[in-house]
Structure formats: C-alpha cells, structure tokens
Motif scaffolding. Structure first.
Motif, PDB file in Angstrom:
ATOM      1  N   CYS A  65      82.392 -51.193  44.792  1.00 58.55           N
ATOM      2  CA  CYS A  65      81.194 -50.793  45.517  1.00 58.55           C
ATOM      3  C   CYS A  65      81.461 -50.850  47.029  1.00 58.55           C
ATOM      4  CB  CYS A  65      80.028 -51.710  45.168  1.00 58.55           C
ATOM      5  SG  CYS A  65      79.563 -51.681  43.429  1.00 58.55           S
ATOM      6  N   PRO A  66      80.626 -50.200  47.840  1.00 55.09           N
ATOM      7  CA  PRO A  66      80.804 -50.305  49.297  1.00 55.09           C
ATOM      8  C   PRO A  66      80.796 -51.761  49.734  1.00 55.09           C
ATOM      9  CG  PRO A  66      79.222 -48.598  48.774  1.00 55.09           C
ATOM     10  CD  PRO A  66      79.506 -49.312  47.487  1.00 55.09           C
ATOM     11  N   GLY A 127      85.647 -47.713  48.368  1.00 54.90           N
ATOM     12  CA  GLY A 127      84.527 -48.509  48.849  1.00 54.90           C
ATOM     13  C   GLY A 127      84.745 -49.049  50.249  1.00 54.90           C
ATOM     14  N   PRO A 152      82.096 -44.202  51.494  1.00 54.05           N
ATOM     15  CA  PRO A 152      80.645 -44.099  51.294  1.00 54.05           C
ATOM     16  C   PRO A 152      79.920 -43.499  52.501  1.00 54.05           C
ATOM     17  CG  PRO A 152      81.440 -46.176  50.429  1.00 54.05           C
ATOM     18  CD  PRO A 152      82.598 -45.544  51.142  1.00 54.05           C
ATOM     19  N   ARG A 157      75.931 -42.396  49.652  1.00 55.78           N
ATOM     20  CA  ARG A 157      75.973 -43.611  48.848  1.00 55.78           C
ATOM     21  C   ARG A 157      77.361 -43.777  48.243  1.00 55.78           C
ATOM     22  NH1 ARG A 157      71.106 -42.600  44.687  1.00 55.78           N
ATOM     23  NH2 ARG A 157      72.441 -40.751  44.374  1.00 55.78           N
ATOM     24  N   GLY A 158      77.762 -45.034  48.061  1.00 56.20           N
ATOM     25  CA  GLY A 158      79.030 -45.306  47.407  1.00 56.20           C
ATOM     26  C   GLY A 158      78.829 -45.558  45.926  1.00 56.20           C
TER      27      GLY A 158
END
Length: 242
Positions: A65-66, A127, A152, A157-158
């Motif tokens: 995720c980011p 990310g 991202p 959005r990431g």
C-alpha cells in the motif's frame, strides 16, 4: 478450455505487464523494514514496546500500500505524525540507496528482456512516493527498460485500489484490461490486479507475504520468483492456482 488452450490464448491476449518493485523485482525487504522502524521510532514508538510490535504487524499486513497510508494507519488521529514519519521513511530509504545501491532480484533483468522481446509493454507500479521511485529507477538505470513507472501520486489512489493498473492501461493504449498481467509479492498487489480485471495475477514468493496471503488476495498463479513470470505470460507450462 484445457490448460494448453488457455496458455496459447495468453500469448495473443497479454499486451501489458504491470510489475511491483520491492520484493518482486528488487530485493530490498530488509531496507524497507529498517526504514519503517526508524520512522516510527522518531515518533516515540521504539523497539521492545507493545506499541512497536503492533505497529510493525500493521506494516507487514499493509505492505504494497502507499507508504503514507501505512503511517496513517499507525497514527490514525494525527496527520502531522503520519506525514513526519513518512518523510523520515523516505529519507532513510533513499539514504540506504545512496550508500549501498539497490539490486534487482535474480532473473529480473532477463524477465524484462523476455517481455519486451515479445512485444509486451512494461509498467512498474509501486507504493513508494514518486520521488523515491525515481531514485530507485535512477540507481538501477531502468528508465530505458520499462515503458511507464507509476506511483500512487500519479494515479489518485494506490493499492489495493486498481487505479495504478488502470492508469497504465490508459496511458499505454491497451484496449482491454484482460490484456494485462500483474506480478507482485503482497496481498494488496493481488487485490488491485483483481479489481482492475487483469487476466494474470501472479503472486511471487520473494517478498513479504505468504502463499496463503497471496492466494487469499486472488492470485491466479503462485511463482517462486519473477523469473518465472514470462513463462506464464507467454504460454509455457506453469500451473495456475485454480
């Protein structure tokens, strides 16, 4: 259709490969973990405490995720802390790159060459922030090896959202999301690929998440490393998860 028919179809269908960076194409898991540990320590969460243990569990679960989203999960009520930790993370990780460089995982360069030789476009999705991603690509000298690199920040959005993959589809002129193959080492990689509609969602075991986590995220294939990815995309005998 049987496996052979499906694989022969893939050689015609796949036009774009979206590949993750850390844990998939480059081997810097220890550097990333250390940067996370250093960044939360600057915010008072230090090794040996229960808060540190909880934070690192969250880091592990959220890999892919980011990075700023990971820190927002650790500091949910304090955006300033999350931003400060994220800045420290970037400085720590980028400092490690400057000191020690960054190394492709075995078979990565050859995999990139095989994909490009087959006429498949390559997008790197990560990310990391745009700045960190740029430092990685510069250190590797990969700007001429890939068609696109996305963070991202470039997409809204990431992961686990599908935005980076869909942005690559649009920017590179791919007509159908089913012409996309994705490789990553985290559950969020698998989720984003599934949500984007990719035909091949390959989980590689060189990163942080287990076979079970990758399968739970929706992997269609589980690979020992990115070196096996071109065989999946170009139709060799690599078994699917299901």
């Amino acid at each position: 259709m049987d496996r052979g028919d499906r694989q022969r179809e893939l050689i015609f269908v796949i036009k774009l490969a979206c590949l993750d960076l850390a844990g998939t194409t480059i081997g810097d898991i220890a550097l990333v973990e250390r940067a996370f540990a250093e960044s939360i320590a600057t915010q008072g969460i230090v090794p040996g405490t229960s808060a540190y243990a909880r934070a690192m569990v969250h880091v592990h679960r959220s890999r892919g995720c980011p990075k700023i989203d990971v820190f927002r999960g650790i500091f949910p009520d304090n955006e300033a802390q999350a931003q400060a930790a994220n800045l420290t993370f970037e400085r720590s990780y980028e400092g490690s790159i400057e000191r020690a460089g960054v190394t492709p995982l075995p078979g990565t360069v050859e995999a990139l060459e095989k994909l490009r030789g087959a006429g498949i476009k390559i997008a790197l999705v990560t990310g990391f922030s745009r700045g960190t991603m740029g430092r990685i690509l510069g250190a590797l000298g990969w700007y001429d090896r890939v068609d696109l690199a996305l963070s991202p920040e470039d997409c809204g959005r990431g992961r686990p959202y599908p935005d980076m993959i869909l942005t690559a589809v649009m920017k590179l002129g791919v007509e159908d999301v089913r012409e996309v193959a994705v490789a990553g080492d985290t559950e969020s990689d698998m989720l984003s690929a599934r949500r984007a509609g990719a035909s091949v969602v390959a989980g590689v075991l060189t990163g942080v998440h287990s076979r079970d986590r990758l399968t739970a995220g929706g992997a269609t294939h589980i690979l020992e490393s990115i070196a096996d990815f071109p065989a999946v995309v170009m139709g060799s005998d690599v078994a699917a998860v299901r």
